[in-house]
Write an enzyme that holds these catalytic residues in place. Structure first.
Site, PDB file in Angstrom:
ATOM      1  N   ARG A 163       0.833  -1.220   0.000  1.00 32.27           N
ATOM      2  CA  ARG A 163       0.000   0.000   0.000  1.00 32.27           C
ATOM      3  C   ARG A 163       0.858   1.257   0.000  1.00 32.27           C
ATOM      4  NH1 ARG A 163      -2.444  -3.590   3.473  1.00 32.27           N
ATOM      5  NH2 ARG A 163      -4.567  -4.205   2.984  1.00 32.27           N
ATOM      6  N   HIS A 222      -2.271  -0.016   8.677  1.00 28.14           N
ATOM      7  CA  HIS A 222      -3.121  -0.802   7.770  1.00 28.14           C
ATOM      8  C   HIS A 222      -2.203  -1.305   6.652  1.00 28.14           C
ATOM      9  CE1 HIS A 222      -6.473  -2.195   5.446  1.00 28.14           C
ATOM     10  NE2 HIS A 222      -6.233  -1.351   4.458  1.00 28.14           N
TER      11      HIS A 222
HETATM   12  C1  LMR Z   1      -7.868  -3.483   1.655  1.00 28.20           C
HETATM   13  O1  LMR Z   1      -7.283  -3.797   2.697  1.00 28.20           O
HETATM   14  O2  LMR Z   1      -8.636  -4.256   1.069  1.00 28.20           O
HETATM   15  C2  LMR Z   1      -7.654  -2.118   1.087  1.00 28.20           C
HETATM   16  O3  LMR Z   1      -6.715  -1.415   1.839  1.00 28.20           O
HETATM   17  C3  LMR Z   1      -7.295  -2.153  -0.339  1.00 28.20           C
HETATM   18  C4  LMR Z   1      -5.931  -2.739  -0.589  1.00 28.20           C
HETATM   19  O4  LMR Z   1      -5.148  -2.106  -1.293  1.00 28.20           O
HETATM   20  O5  LMR Z   1      -5.656  -3.827  -0.103  1.00 28.20           O
END
Ligand code: LMR
Length: 352
Positions: free
Chosen positions: A104, A193
């Site tokens: 990401r 994340h």
């Molecule tokens: C996800 O976790 O699905 C989103 O952040 C999109 C991605 O790029 O994985």
């Protein structure tokens, strides 16, 4: 005449032609995000509004959304002042997505300009207590950018999405134990994340019974954890596009919890750290929080963390510091202004 309570609840959505918005907007239009039953005004950001075909599609969409019954006004605009003026909350969805095989953080630089521009406009035009949720990736560091450009909003006005990881955690644990995932409590995602995110079940329970009593430790740390960390990538590779309905649903529930309070439930948000869990103040880190009825976020400290997850806490933190160093030049804008002011003072011998 409207009383204050009946004044519109204004919601802005960027990336309104994207697939997450395609799921989110109808849910908002049905009234699934609502504050004190106030009429809802939906403001959509459309970049190429001058394209006649785009405009025609937008008008069609607006009519359909209105027919769901919860919205009293829809505005589609490419003007950030009009988009953010007097808003109560914003979903910042619009961003260049990563390719399935990329991390990401690879889209950090391409997306930084978008969030810088939007942060400036939010600072100028949004309500001072507006709630800004950053979804576009890399969401923690994009939120850091927006946070640094919104000094005039109330503290903790900018958060990033961790609920997507949390619903994935509950789904997997619920399926394993054959219990309704939505009834699992105190499960929350921590950290970045990213693939170093920390899916924390150490405090989780179902009907007041600790979840881990029924989950083998090696399943938790060897199977569950990596599968949650890679879930976004897995879905992206299979679908050939990034997750959309689950992202929209988790964004909606994040905002509902923020706007209406969690009544003591612990949830997960990317918030500016207060120094707890060894994370430097201000770094946007996924943390367990509660939200009171006035929308105030409280970080819950001293939750249990599995020793096997300490590594990912460190890696998440390291990643976030590294991402921050890549956009540090964008965060120093206030310092630049202060330096200008100093120079001005030197040029003006009269005491100020
Ligand atoms: C996800 O976790 O699905 C989103 O952040 C999109 C991605 O790029 O994985």
């Amino acid at each position: 005449m409207y009383s204050d309570k009946n004044s519109p609840f204004r919601i802005a959505v960027t990336g309104s032609t994207g697939s997450i918005a395609g799921h989110l907007m109808p849910d908002i239009a049905k009234g699934l995000l609502n504050k004190d039953d106030r009429p809802i005004e939906l403001k959509l950001h459309v970049r190429n509004i001058d394209d006649p075909l785009q405009t025609q599609k937008m008008i069609g969409l607006a009519k359909e959304l209105r027919d769901h019954g919860a919205i009293t006004n829809i505005i589609a605009t490419n003007d950030l002042e009009e988009l953010f003026e007097d808003i109560d909350c914003a979903f910042l969805l619009g961003a260049i997505p990563r390719k399935p095989d990329q991390p990401r953080s690879s889209v950090l630089e391409p997306n930084a300009g978008i969030f810088t521009e939007q942060g400036r406009a939010l600072n100028e035009f949004a309500k001072r207590n507006a709630k800004i949720l950053v979804v576009g990736n890399p969401s923690n560091t994009n939120a850091l950018i927006v946070d640094s450009y919104t000094p005039d909003l109330e503290p903790n006005s900018v958060t990033s999405l961790m609920q997507l990881d949390t619903i994935r955690m509950k789904a997997k644990a619920g399926c394993k134990l054959d219990i309704p995932p939505n009834m699992i409590e105190n499960a929350f995602a921590m950290g970045n994340h990213s693939e170093n995110m920390v899916p924390n079940l150490d405090n989780a329970s179902y009907r007041n019974h600790p979840l881990l009593e029924n989950l083998p430790d090696d399943w938790y740390t060897q199977n569950f954890t990596p599968s949650i960390q890679k879930r976004g990538q897995e879905i992206g590779s299979l679908r050939k596009k990034t997750s959309s309905s689950s992202a929209a649903w988790s964004a909606l529930s994040h905002m509902n919890d923020w706007v209406n309070g969690t009544q003591g439930r612990v949830i997960s948000m990317g918030v500016p750290s207060n120094g707890s869990y060894g994370i430097e103040e201000g770094v946007i880190f996924g943390l367990p929080v509660t939200v009171d009825d006035n929308g105030r976020i409280e970080i819950i400290e001293d939750m249990k963390i599995n020793p096997a997850h300490e590594y990912f806490m460190g890696e998440s933190y390291r990643e976030l510091l590294e991402e921050r160093s890549r956009i540090e030049h964008l965060l120093n804008h206030e310092q630049e202004q202060v330096m200008d002011l100093d120079l001005d003072i030197e040029n003006h011998p009269t005491p100020i």
